[in-house]
Design a protein around this motif. Sequence first.
Motif, mmCIF file in Angstrom:
data_model
loop_
_atom_site.group_PDB
_atom_site.id
_atom_site.type_symbol
_atom_site.label_atom_id
_atom_site.label_comp_id
_atom_site.label_asym_id
_atom_site.label_seq_id
_atom_site.Cartn_x
_atom_site.Cartn_y
_atom_site.Cartn_z
ATOM 1 N N ILE A 147 1.309 -1.598 -0.185
ATOM 2 C CA ILE A 147 -0.151 0.116 0.270
ATOM 3 C C ILE A 147 1.095 1.780 0.038
ATOM 4 O O ILE A 147 1.995 1.214 0.889
ATOM 5 C CB ILE A 147 -0.502 0.225 1.826
ATOM 6 C CG1 ILE A 147 -2.065 -1.546 1.257
ATOM 7 C CG2 ILE A 147 -1.553 1.572 1.526
ATOM 8 C CD1 ILE A 147 -2.711 -1.686 1.783
ATOM 9 N N THR A 156 7.938 4.610 -4.564
ATOM 10 C CA THR A 156 7.142 3.551 -3.124
ATOM 11 C C THR A 156 7.247 2.534 -3.877
ATOM 12 O O THR A 156 6.970 1.502 -2.662
ATOM 13 C CB THR A 156 6.636 4.160 -2.448
ATOM 14 O OG1 THR A 156 4.895 5.590 -3.424
ATOM 15 C CG2 THR A 156 6.642 5.378 -1.182
ATOM 16 N N PRO A 175 -1.856 1.205 -5.090
ATOM 17 C CA PRO A 175 -1.376 2.276 -5.227
ATOM 18 C C PRO A 175 -2.321 3.514 -4.521
ATOM 19 O O PRO A 175 -3.576 3.538 -4.362
ATOM 20 C CB PRO A 175 -1.700 2.611 -6.718
ATOM 21 C CG PRO A 175 -2.394 2.325 -7.253
ATOM 22 C CD PRO A 175 -2.365 0.801 -6.028
ATOM 23 N N GLU A 208 -10.579 3.433 2.856
ATOM 24 C CA GLU A 208 -11.008 1.963 3.289
ATOM 25 C C GLU A 208 -11.891 1.366 2.216
ATOM 26 O O GLU A 208 -12.384 -0.001 3.071
ATOM 27 C CB GLU A 208 -12.792 3.663 3.162
ATOM 28 C CG GLU A 208 -12.299 4.286 4.969
ATOM 29 C CD GLU A 208 -11.682 3.687 6.241
ATOM 30 O OE1 GLU A 208 -12.640 2.802 6.468
ATOM 31 O OE2 GLU A 208 -10.963 4.448 6.438
ATOM 32 N N ARG A 234 -3.365 2.503 11.980
ATOM 33 C CA ARG A 234 -4.909 1.171 11.933
ATOM 34 C C ARG A 234 -4.476 0.268 10.867
ATOM 35 O O ARG A 234 -5.183 -1.339 11.131
ATOM 36 C CB ARG A 234 -5.560 2.049 10.635
ATOM 37 C CG ARG A 234 -6.915 3.417 11.679
ATOM 38 C CD ARG A 234 -8.171 3.843 11.394
ATOM 39 N NE ARG A 234 -8.204 2.467 10.267
ATOM 40 C CZ ARG A 234 -10.056 3.043 9.687
ATOM 41 N NH1 ARG A 234 -9.645 4.430 9.180
ATOM 42 N NH2 ARG A 234 -10.403 2.460 9.017
#
Length: 480
Positions: A147, A156, A175, A208, A234
């Motif tokens: 992620i 990244t 991504p 989400e 989280r």
Amino acid sequence: MRDQLFIDGRWTAGSGGTLPVYDPSTGQEIHRVAAAGPDDVDAAVAAARTAFPSWARTPSAERARLLDAIAAALGDRAEELARLSSRINGKPLAEARVDLEDAAGTYAYYAGLARALDAQQDAPVPLANPGFEARLRREPAGVAALITPWNFPLVTSAWKLAPALAAGCTVVLKPSEFTAPLDLELGAIAEAVGLPAGVLNILPGSGEAVGAPLCAHPGVAKISFTGSNAVGERVMETAAHGTKRVALELGGKSAILVFADADLDHAADLVVSGLFTNAGQMCSATGRLLVERSAYRPLLDRLVARARALKVGPGLDPATEMGPLTTAAQHRKVLSVIERAKADGATLVTGGGIPQGRGEGWFVEPTIFTDVRLDSALWREEVFGPVLAVHPFEDEAEAVRLANDSDFGLVGTVISGDDARAERVAEALEVGVAWIDCPQMVFVEASWGGYRRSGIGRELGPWGLAAFQEIKHVVRPKRG
Ligand code: NAD
């Protein structure tokens, strides 16, 4: 620009609707990309699980060959992809070109590590007990969920995807929803080089709708996350259910320390590049400047002059030295940080608003504050924008104490004419990377990651590969 998900070697429309893609220099929507829904998360993880046994057993030299081919494809398409990055991320084209070199170099480096892997398997482990023998195996962790944020899109993802593939993991890449078309190009490259279907799956979508269910998916063995602390924490909670392996590359509030014996013109260049590169949207941004008192005024004068001279404009304009912020939300956030800093009593020395003639898009002036309270949000919290906080120090001990007085510990820079002192300070900084008298040079052979709230684990180098491996010892009575 691509607009579909990449699952099991095929392009698909996705079940989560669509997401807008913006030009940050105008604030206008320029594209829409498919968003994944829960069914797509299930399908991508299933494809990665199906592909795993065969990919894990593929000779490491073959995995290396494919990684080299990805590196070459990125090299071939570097200019086109740099322009796309500049367009949707906003960064100056020159910076986007450096990103492409970094990404291609990362795949090439992990090709090298992969090539050596098979020969290193089953290395004997010396035991004190003469009756037994043991050997060491490094095995891929399984399906990896990767992620990533929007600030260095192809970089990244390369720092995660290259070692994951080298180790023999299969991957679901989520991504950032703001720069997804760029990472979707990795799907096209995977197809072009012949990566087996299911080894790499790419799911654009919101955190989400896609990130959270992906992290919670029982088919995922390893989560590698780069992003904010709020989300990273989280992700870590989610990973606890199922005891998933988790690596977190999170925020920073890094310091740059300038001693009075430094060349102040050189120091000013390093302060500017350490903060205003990518409009300050760097986890490694050195947003806290600590200056020895006797050099405070002359350095500040140089910095104000440089900040005012920086050419702020669209990334694709060759004259641009600093682009806009990448998202509307980040633009709002940075402007509110500036207002809060003023309310907290800091002195605004330059910048602080939207540059003249740049009312469209998400531009912010290069901004410098002094008289910053050490308990204020500006001194303690990540801004992720072009806002510098300056504070004087009296001596080396105070400089180190102030630099280390942070919840974070990603990087630090020390600039001094006294090499022994610079070495001492670099050793004392509680950070993952300490730079002495140089810009933020990041080398694929060296580690990336930080102390404290800056994350858990290290990327790049052999540590980046180990993050996607399980360690196994085979132990048995000694043979003949
Ligand atoms: P973010 O945390 O908002 O988002 C990062 C990624 O997480 C995105 O892909 C997002 O969609 C996803 N996400 C959001 N909610 C999620 C959830 N509940 N579950 C799983 N995934 C979810 O961060 P951002 O705004 O995109 O990036 C900026 C942050 O990234 C900054 O804090 C910066 O310091 C950090 N960063 C760190 C490094 C590093 O190497 N340490 C590098 C770059 C950026």
